[in-house]
Write a protein that holds these residues in place. Structure first.
Motif, PDB file in Angstrom:
ATOM      1  N   GLU A 111       0.844  -1.189   0.000  1.00 19.40           N
ATOM      2  CA  GLU A 111       0.000   0.000   0.000  1.00 19.40           C
ATOM      3  C   GLU A 111       0.885   1.247   0.000  1.00 19.40           C
ATOM      4  OE1 GLU A 111      -3.145   0.263  -0.247  1.00 19.40           O
ATOM      5  OE2 GLU A 111      -3.922  -1.736   0.193  1.00 19.40           O
ATOM      6  N   PRO A 112       0.343   2.394  -0.472  1.00 23.37           N
ATOM      7  CA  PRO A 112       1.120   3.644  -0.340  1.00 23.37           C
ATOM      8  C   PRO A 112       1.193   4.042   1.120  1.00 23.37           C
ATOM      9  CG  PRO A 112      -1.078   4.099  -1.183  1.00 23.37           C
ATOM     10  CD  PRO A 112      -0.940   2.603  -1.132  1.00 23.37           C
ATOM     11  N   LEU A 147       8.060  -2.279   6.499  1.00 20.18           N
ATOM     12  CA  LEU A 147       9.018  -2.981   5.657  1.00 20.18           C
ATOM     13  C   LEU A 147       8.364  -4.033   4.770  1.00 20.18           C
ATOM     14  CD1 LEU A 147      12.174  -3.284   7.913  1.00 20.18           C
ATOM     15  CD2 LEU A 147      11.844  -1.869   5.883  1.00 20.18           C
ATOM     16  N   ASP A 148       7.221  -4.568   5.173  1.00 25.89           N
ATOM     17  CA  ASP A 148       6.501  -5.474   4.269  1.00 25.89           C
ATOM     18  C   ASP A 148       6.058  -4.730   3.015  1.00 25.89           C
ATOM     19  OD1 ASP A 148       6.843  -7.664   5.885  1.00 25.89           O
ATOM     20  OD2 ASP A 148       4.885  -7.501   6.853  1.00 25.89           O
ATOM     21  N   ASP A 149       5.577  -3.503   3.198  1.00 25.58           N
ATOM     22  CA  ASP A 149       5.206  -2.691   2.041  1.00 25.58           C
ATOM     23  C   ASP A 149       6.430  -2.336   1.210  1.00 25.58           C
ATOM     24  OD1 ASP A 149       2.198  -1.910   2.441  1.00 25.58           O
ATOM     25  OD2 ASP A 149       3.116  -1.722   4.405  1.00 25.58           O
ATOM     26  N   TRP A 150       7.520  -2.064   1.884  1.00 24.85           N
ATOM     27  CA  TRP A 150       8.768  -1.740   1.187  1.00 24.85           C
ATOM     28  C   TRP A 150       9.229  -2.911   0.331  1.00 24.85           C
ATOM     29  CZ3 TRP A 150      11.451   2.215  -0.301  1.00 24.85           C
ATOM     30  CH2 TRP A 150      12.814   2.080  -0.624  1.00 24.85           C
ATOM     31  N   LEU A 151       9.118  -4.126   0.865  1.00 26.88           N
ATOM     32  CA  LEU A 151       9.524  -5.310   0.117  1.00 26.88           C
ATOM     33  C   LEU A 151       8.693  -5.451  -1.156  1.00 26.88           C
ATOM     34  CD1 LEU A 151      11.234  -7.923   0.015  1.00 26.88           C
ATOM     35  CD2 LEU A 151       9.392  -9.046   1.270  1.00 26.88           C
ATOM     36  N   GLY A 152       7.355  -5.331  -1.030  1.00 32.28           N
ATOM     37  CA  GLY A 152       6.499  -5.445  -2.200  1.00 32.28           C
ATOM     38  C   GLY A 152       6.790  -4.382  -3.242  1.00 32.28           C
ATOM     39  N   LEU A 153       7.017  -3.145  -2.778  1.00 32.91           N
ATOM     40  CA  LEU A 153       7.300  -2.038  -3.685  1.00 32.91           C
ATOM     41  C   LEU A 153       8.617  -2.253  -4.425  1.00 32.91           C
ATOM     42  CD1 LEU A 153       6.643   0.854  -4.712  1.00 32.91           C
ATOM     43  CD2 LEU A 153       7.865   1.724  -2.709  1.00 32.91           C
ATOM     44  N   THR A 154       9.667  -2.648  -3.706  1.00 36.13           N
ATOM     45  CA  THR A 154      10.979  -2.781  -4.344  1.00 36.13           C
ATOM     46  C   THR A 154      11.054  -3.998  -5.263  1.00 36.13           C
ATOM     47  OG1 THR A 154      11.826  -3.888  -2.342  1.00 36.13           O
ATOM     48  CG2 THR A 154      12.211  -1.517  -2.555  1.00 36.13           C
ATOM     49  N   TYR A 155      10.337  -5.071  -4.941  1.00 32.31           N
ATOM     50  CA  TYR A 155      10.267  -6.199  -5.879  1.00 32.31           C
ATOM     51  C   TYR A 155       9.673  -5.735  -7.210  1.00 32.31           C
ATOM     52  CZ  TYR A 155      11.646 -10.397  -3.275  1.00 32.31           C
ATOM     53  OH  TYR A 155      12.356 -11.363  -2.617  1.00 32.31           O
ATOM     54  N   ALA A 156       8.586  -4.954  -7.134  1.00 32.95           N
ATOM     55  CA  ALA A 156       7.941  -4.468  -8.351  1.00 32.95           C
ATOM     56  C   ALA A 156       8.860  -3.521  -9.124  1.00 32.95           C
ATOM     57  CB  ALA A 156       6.627  -3.774  -8.008  1.00 32.95           C
TER      58      ALA A 156
END
Length: 322
Positions: free
Chosen positions: A262-263, A276-285
């Motif tokens: 999420e943003p 950091l879970d959001d950070w992981l998803g964002l950086t994978y993308a």
């Protein structure tokens, strides 16, 4: 970074813009109000003509807040150096904006932006003075040094974030309790620096460095570990704020709810670990998109448990100072 719109026509504009590309009205950044204004009557920074600085000054012919922090820069007759200086000032303005967003003081901070074309320059920090070799603004030169040093990431902004990390160590670690916490996490910053430097360049980082450090350079000395990790906290803050401002939302591949993002924003409300879970998803993308364009990973880092602990400690110290 926040998102901005032209005050006249509502067009999307960016922090670095000097005018709106739709209506042509001039734009200027007000450092006191921290806003990008469409106010043609306001005096521009004295460096506007030389390097396109979009800062607003208190009076005509004066420098803006950001440019006043530059103690030394190339001579006016050094055309190559002036171009490199302009690039460095753009990165510095973004750095200073983020420091302001985090509520970090800049009293005592200054910059020497020097060209190594004329004399040797060592990028570094000493007693609040950040020195930057302007050769780093040249893409080819910076890429050559990145490869020579075996670094996955090297940018002007990254250099500045690292060097100001040294400046903020005594600002944030200002009690015996905090010094004990930081030494337990990073090691003792009083360790002999020259000895550590000689050892690092003679032997390189330990084979398992990625298990506990955000970069190979961070293994050299506790002070460099602190500065590298501090810079990474700034990377996280800026990127997550930008993602939130633009409403970036990552669903992740089918069947991988762990890569949903999420943003989010971390200033003032949520601790670093919680996003950091959001950070992981964002950086994978982001990495997948970069690979689709034929580039290396945009975010070439792995955040292990010990690294997250260090990031979280610095983020907590920044939040306490704020």
């Amino acid at each position: 970074m926040r998102s901005w719109t032209c005050g006249v026509c509502g067009q999307l504009v960016f922090f670095e813009n000097t005018k709106c590309l739709r209506c042509g009205n001039p734009l200027g950044f007000d450092w006191a109000m921290r806003e990008l204004w469409t106010r043609p009557e306001e005096p521009r920074c004295a460096n506007f003509d030389a390097i396109g600085c979009n800062g607003l000054a208190a009076n005509a012919g004066e420098l803006c807040f950001a440019c006043r922090l530059t103690r030394t820069r190339p001579n006016d007759d050094d055309s190559i150096g002036i171009g490199q200086w302009a690039d460095a000032e753009r990165a510095k303005r973004r750095l200073l904006f983020e420091l302001g967003e985090l509520g970090l003081p800049t009293d005592g901070l200054s910059f020497d932006l020097l060209s190594s074309a004329h004399a040797p320059v060592t990028t570094g920090h000493l007693d609040g003075l950040v020195t930057l070799d302007l050769a780093e603004s040249d893409d080819a030169e910076r890429e050559l040094r990145r490869v020579q040093m075996g670094e996955p990431y090297r940018t002007l902004l990254g250099h500045m974030r690292h060097e100001v990390g040294h400046f903020y160590f005594p600002v944030l670690v200002d009690t015996d309790e905090r010094r004990a916490m930081v030494r337990a996490c990073f090691g003792d910053e009083r360790a002999d620096y020259q000895e550590a430097l000689d050892r690092h360049y003679a032997s390189g980082p330990p084979a398992n460095w990625a298990e506990s450090y955000v970069s190979a350079y961070a293994t050299m000395h506790p002070s460099e570990d602190w500065a590298e990790t501090f810079a990474h906290v700034l990377h996280l803050h800026d990127t997550l704020q930008t993602a939130r401002e633009y409403g970036v939302r990552v669903e992740g591949p089918p069947g991988r709810p762990d890569l949903h993002a999420e943003p989010v924003v971390i200033e003032g409300q949520t601790g670093l670990r919680e996003v950091l879970d959001d950070w992981l998803g964002l950086t994978y993308a982001l990495n997948a998109l970069n690979r689709s364009l034929g580039y290396d990973d945009l975010y070439p880092f792995v955040l292990t448990g010990p690294v997250i602990e260090k990031l979280d400690l610095i983020d907590d110290l920044v939040a306490r100072r704020r």
